[in-house]
Design a protein around this motif. Structure first.
Motif, PDB file in Angstrom:
ATOM      1  N   MET A 128      -9.228  84.882  56.877  1.00  0.00           N
ATOM      2  CA  MET A 128      -8.331  86.021  57.113  1.00  0.00           C
ATOM      3  C   MET A 128      -7.276  86.125  56.022  1.00  0.00           C
ATOM      4  O   MET A 128      -6.958  87.217  55.536  1.00  0.00           O
ATOM      5  N   LEU A 129      -6.712  84.982  55.610  1.00  0.00           N
ATOM      6  CA  LEU A 129      -5.700  84.984  54.552  1.00  0.00           C
ATOM      7  C   LEU A 129      -6.311  85.434  53.230  1.00  0.00           C
ATOM      8  O   LEU A 129      -5.680  86.200  52.471  1.00  0.00           O
ATOM      9  N   ALA A 130      -7.517  84.997  52.939  1.00  0.00           N
ATOM     10  CA  ALA A 130      -8.187  85.404  51.704  1.00  0.00           C
ATOM     11  C   ALA A 130      -8.401  86.918  51.666  1.00  0.00           C
ATOM     12  O   ALA A 130      -8.198  87.564  50.627  1.00  0.00           O
ATOM     13  N   ARG A 131      -8.763  87.492  52.797  1.00  0.00           N
ATOM     14  CA  ARG A 131      -8.933  88.948  52.871  1.00  0.00           C
ATOM     15  C   ARG A 131      -7.600  89.649  52.660  1.00  0.00           C
ATOM     16  O   ARG A 131      -7.517  90.658  51.950  1.00  0.00           O
ATOM     17  N   LYS A 132      -6.552  89.124  53.282  1.00  0.00           N
ATOM     18  CA  LYS A 132      -5.224  89.730  53.167  1.00  0.00           C
ATOM     19  C   LYS A 132      -4.737  89.718  51.729  1.00  0.00           C
ATOM     20  O   LYS A 132      -4.095  90.685  51.260  1.00  0.00           O
ATOM     21  N   LEU A 133      -5.034  88.636  51.003  1.00  0.00           N
ATOM     22  CA  LEU A 133      -4.568  88.493  49.622  1.00  0.00           C
ATOM     23  C   LEU A 133      -5.530  89.117  48.609  1.00  0.00           C
ATOM     24  O   LEU A 133      -5.261  89.100  47.402  1.00  0.00           O
ATOM     25  N   GLY A 134      -6.646  89.648  49.088  1.00  0.00           N
ATOM     26  CA  GLY A 134      -7.610  90.290  48.192  1.00  0.00           C
ATOM     27  C   GLY A 134      -8.433  89.323  47.366  1.00  0.00           C
ATOM     28  O   GLY A 134      -8.897  89.672  46.277  1.00  0.00           O
ATOM     29  N   VAL A 135      -8.644  88.116  47.894  1.00  0.00           N
ATOM     30  CA  VAL A 135      -9.410  87.113  47.143  1.00  0.00           C
ATOM     31  C   VAL A 135     -10.606  86.604  47.956  1.00  0.00           C
ATOM     32  O   VAL A 135     -11.136  85.529  47.676  1.00  0.00           O
ATOM     33  N   ALA A 136     -11.022  87.360  48.956  1.00  0.00           N
ATOM     34  CA  ALA A 136     -12.144  86.921  49.789  1.00  0.00           C
ATOM     35  C   ALA A 136     -13.411  86.711  48.963  1.00  0.00           C
ATOM     36  O   ALA A 136     -14.253  85.871  49.309  1.00  0.00           O
ATOM     37  N   ASP A 137     -13.531  87.442  47.858  1.00  0.00           N
ATOM     38  CA  ASP A 137     -14.713  87.295  47.013  1.00  0.00           C
ATOM     39  C   ASP A 137     -14.737  85.967  46.269  1.00  0.00           C
ATOM     40  O   ASP A 137     -15.784  85.558  45.741  1.00  0.00           O
ATOM     41  N   LEU A 138     -13.592  85.290  46.217  1.00  0.00           N
ATOM     42  CA  LEU A 138     -13.519  83.990  45.531  1.00  0.00           C
ATOM     43  C   LEU A 138     -13.771  82.820  46.475  1.00  0.00           C
ATOM     44  O   LEU A 138     -13.885  81.680  46.033  1.00  0.00           O
ATOM     45  N   LEU A 139     -13.827  83.106  47.763  1.00  0.00           N
ATOM     46  CA  LEU A 139     -14.000  82.068  48.776  1.00  0.00           C
ATOM     47  C   LEU A 139     -15.481  81.939  49.123  1.00  0.00           C
ATOM     48  O   LEU A 139     -16.128  82.907  49.509  1.00  0.00           O
ATOM     49  N   HIS A 140     -16.001  80.733  48.968  1.00  0.00           N
ATOM     50  CA  HIS A 140     -17.431  80.490  49.197  1.00  0.00           C
ATOM     51  C   HIS A 140     -17.583  79.366  50.219  1.00  0.00           C
ATOM     52  O   HIS A 140     -17.405  78.181  49.896  1.00  0.00           O
ATOM     53  N   VAL A 141     -17.872  79.733  51.464  1.00  0.00           N
ATOM     54  CA  VAL A 141     -18.038  78.753  52.542  1.00  0.00           C
ATOM     55  C   VAL A 141     -19.527  78.545  52.766  1.00  0.00           C
ATOM     56  O   VAL A 141     -20.262  79.500  53.016  1.00  0.00           O
TER      57      VAL A 141
END
Length: 265
Positions: A128-141
């Protein structure tokens, strides 16, 4: 860890249980010298305590095994976290560092290998924080991986992180992933914790202050920009991990059993 003070009824009860267990036992095994000091302070005789550290199986992290499983991604600079995803492990600090890191290192990627699939609130909060900060594309789970795959996963990353939130529990809770990353020759960035300062020091781990996302970003950039700094961290951490690897701990355990049983084991 329990978010209560030392005078809380539960903590006092646990303390009494600990003392009773130590008195009842023939011998006490604990995981760190700091734990041994606490047990001595609470009344357990020093010669009744042996420290056997929780360390990786050096056969799994042997150089030839790691080399055979090395799979670097040339298109990304991978920052790796492996293990439990919970608030106390501070992964949100790394997520907050991603906007700064993207400016300096467009190829950055934050890879999380959780202990449990769909681990829960801690992981959800990071996403959720990654989406809020606009970096969800950098997060790889990715999915959890068996221990046999861990040497290759670690060796294939560029930096390993341990961003734990500092408190009286985390300050002395040694994550097994630290010596694993050291044996995999992965440079490490971590919150400055007493246990890691004692076992590794500044020459082996790039420390930053707890919850300081700019400090975390700065240390990752420093490793990225300085191959000599990277190699120095890797070399020093590897040497320290080898001194305390499981083959050494097993020898201590066998010696203790021989003493207690009064026969070779």
């Amino acid at each position: 860890k329990l978010n209560v003070g030392p005078d809380h009824l539960l903590i006092r009860a646990l303390g009494l249980l600990e003392q009773a267990s130590c008195r009842f036992s023939t011998h006490v095994i604990t995981a760190l010298e700091s734990f041994k000091r606490q047990l001595i302070f609470r009344g357990t005789p020093p010669d009744k305590i042996t420290v056997i550290m929780n360390m990786p199986d050096s056969r799994l992290f042997a150089p030839d095994v790691i080399a055979s499983r090395l799979r670097r991604d040339p298109d990304h600079y991978t920052v790796l976290y492996v293990g439990t995803v919970a608030t106390r492990y501070g992964l949100e600090t790394m997520v907050r560092a991603l906007p700064t890191l993207r400016e300096k290192m467009p190829q950055i990627r934050f890879k999380i290998v959780p202990k449990i699939k769909e681990e829960g609130k801690g992981l959800d909060d990071c996403v959720m924080l990654a989406r809020k900060l606009g970096v969800a594309d950098l997060l790889h789970v990715v999915d959890p991986a068996p221990i046999e795959e861990m040497p290759g996963i670690m060796a294939s990353a560029d930096v390993g992180i341990y961003p734990a939130i500092r408190n009286c529990h985390m300050d002395w809770a040694l994550s097994l992933k630290i010596p694993e990353m050291a044996l995999a020759k992965l440079p490490m960035v971590s919150t400055r914790l007493d246990v890691l300062e004692q076992l590794y020091g500044d020459e082996a781990i790039a420390f930053y202050d707890s919850d300081d996302h700019m400090g975390l970003a700065s240390r990752i950039i420093e490793i990225h920009d300085s191959p000599s700094f990277r190699e120095s961290l890797v070399s020093n951490a590897y040497q320290k991990a080898c001194v305390n690897d499981w083959s050494h701990q097993y020898a201590i355990y066998k010696k203790l059993l021989t003493k207690l049983l009064k026969r070779p084991v």
